[in-house]
Design an enzyme around this catalytic site. Sequence first.
Site, short mmCIF file in Angstrom:
data_model
loop_
_atom_site.label_atom_id
_atom_site.label_comp_id
_atom_site.label_asym_id
_atom_site.label_seq_id
_atom_site.Cartn_x
_atom_site.Cartn_y
_atom_site.Cartn_z
N GLU A 91 2.52 -3.12 -0.85
CA GLU A 91 1.19 -3.35 -0.28
C GLU A 91 0.22 -3.99 -1.29
O GLU A 91 -0.81 -3.42 -1.64
CB GLU A 91 0.60 -2.06 0.27
CG GLU A 91 1.37 -1.51 1.45
CD GLU A 91 0.75 -0.26 2.05
OE1 GLU A 91 1.00 0.02 3.23
OE2 GLU A 91 0.02 0.45 1.32
N GLU A 115 6.78 -0.23 7.30
CA GLU A 115 6.16 1.09 7.38
C GLU A 115 5.40 1.22 8.69
O GLU A 115 4.69 0.32 9.11
CB GLU A 115 5.15 1.32 6.24
CG GLU A 115 5.70 1.53 4.87
CD GLU A 115 4.59 1.85 3.87
OE1 GLU A 115 3.52 2.35 4.29
OE2 GLU A 115 4.77 1.57 2.68
#
EC number: 3.2.1.23
Length: 672
Positions: free
Chosen positions: A151, A309
């Site tokens: 991320e 995710e």
Amino acid sequence: MKRTLSVPGIAYGGDYNPEQWPEEVWAEDMRLMREAGVNLVSVGIFSWALLEPSEGVYDFSRLDKILDLLHDNGIAADLATPTAAPPAWFFRAHPEALPADRDGRTLSYGSRQTFCPSSPAYRQAALRIAGALAGRYADHPAVRMWHVHNEYGCHNAACYCDTSAAAFRRWLRDRYGDDLAALNHAWGTAFWSQWYYDWEEVLPPRATGAVSNPTHQLDWRRFCSDELLSLYTAERDVLRAAAPTVPATTNFMVNFSFDALDYWRWAPELDLVSNDHYLRSTDPEPQIDIALSGDLTRSLAHGPWLLMEHSTGAVNWQPVNRAKSPGQLRRDALAHVARGADGIAYFQWRQSKAGAEQWHSAMVPHAGTDSRIWQDVVRLGADLKALAEVRGSTGTAEVAIVWEWDARWALELPSQPSGELRYLDLVRAWYEPLWRSGVAVDFVRPDADLTGYRLVLAPNLYLVDEAGAANLTSYAAGGGTLAVGFHSGAVDENCHARLAGYPGAFREVLGVRSDEPFPLLPGEPVALSGAVPDGATGSLWSERLRLAGAEAVASYADGPLAGVPAVTRLAHGTGSAWYLATLPDPVTLAALLDRVREEAGVAPVRTAPPGVEVARRRGPEADYLFVIDHTGQGAEVPVAEGSFELLTGKETSGTVTVAPGDVAVVREPRGQ
């Protein structure tokens, strides 16, 4: 070289963090993964402190065992570089690598992503641990993909320290050809005496007494995205040198709140585009956000992608973290597959006992296997196994929505005519009626090849460069159907206002001219009249518009602009160009977009009752129709003769019946 993920069928799994648990738990993890049908897990994402307990000293004993255990159980590893969470010893040795916020405060370590993206010490350490992992595990049979970092930009999208300032100046010198006069022109620094005479005078847009220069802020956003991208490509290249055939990815965050990175620039650098997506508890219809995010991610990937995710239930970072309703885990996951995901993964495999995310749901929750979540996880694994043949199929769309990160950043800078404009809110307002109608959508850059689309929508394109404006104009002039939202075409790539009236770059192709915007106050509607539903209103924006070739479809019915056109249409041969100078209420916007798409010859994927989502993926020999009931009422949807429902393994012809809150995936013969 094309690098692909060598996992059979649809990938299924999640982040696996066995270092949080005693070794005797690991064997139980393997048994449960096999029971659930897990075939891919991400490992090592936050394990830097354990892998490198001191600088240049490595301990791979735990990771050796984990990777061997996964391989022995037929589970592939997406091996991460752990560079999103540098250990404490690194910051003790290199305190200069800590990030600084806009107010000049140095932030401490103690969480994740607490580093300056421009720090030479961080880059050196990150490449060193990446190289050590690559050298040790490049040929390990469990390693099927590299997971670079995690991320990017989630918590440190911008650092305002002196190191970042120097890197920003280097980036600017490259962008402007080492020509300070070109920078001064682009930034309009004659205003407010901001002229620069030396490159060393240029700083990040730190906290200051008034509004910062908008082009300065826009270039800063571009720089921050590029600086993080350079970290990704540097790590990826280290991994690629050791394992040339293993694909590399990093997880995007194409969701409602994150806007730090220009993923159009990032996507070509990934072997496989992957995305993280989490629902907002305040969203009354999160299924629409899933579809929008999935369509945008598929468009970035130009094909299938991987959901890296999402959550089995509640997340841990919202003011109120709601659990998912019965059946929602399955519907959400299969909705991502419907929008092009070739893999479904969760954060995380086993719910943490301690730490900042201990209340974030997982595939194995605190309650263990005696839980609804575990039952749903096992059922989903069986579903994905039944959908193995869907892998590699692509989406099909005749409608494109123009999306540009530069335009999003620029629109939301301070000192706009209205501070109430939110780029993604405007895009979702236009996307939502298409979703409700079952119309397939791609997202495109302004300069993309538009020849395959019957309809192109630009809900807002406040900033557009000459190439993008010319491309959209050419599309409409050549017979395509184009619809443009208000406050578009207003500025160029340097945030310079286009002169001679609005909507700037699109005046001629739209056949209108406006000399002044009249933004509306929050909660202030303006009535609309004309070819719109009874009671139609607009919000957020109005403008004094006059026709310059276009016809008025609707006008303002009250307020200071009563009688002035609010929605217009200009014919261009077999196509047309529409302009919406306000944000119509949802019913009116849906009616207008229905008219526009019907005029363009765009039909829904399949006729379905309201609240029943229908999406299609196209394979080499068959189509795959996903039917998802969000109403809890169930439905019947027409399908081709000779079809086959994959989840039940039953033939179906003529119609498919979807039970309340359920999902059907139908293989249809080609040509239907």
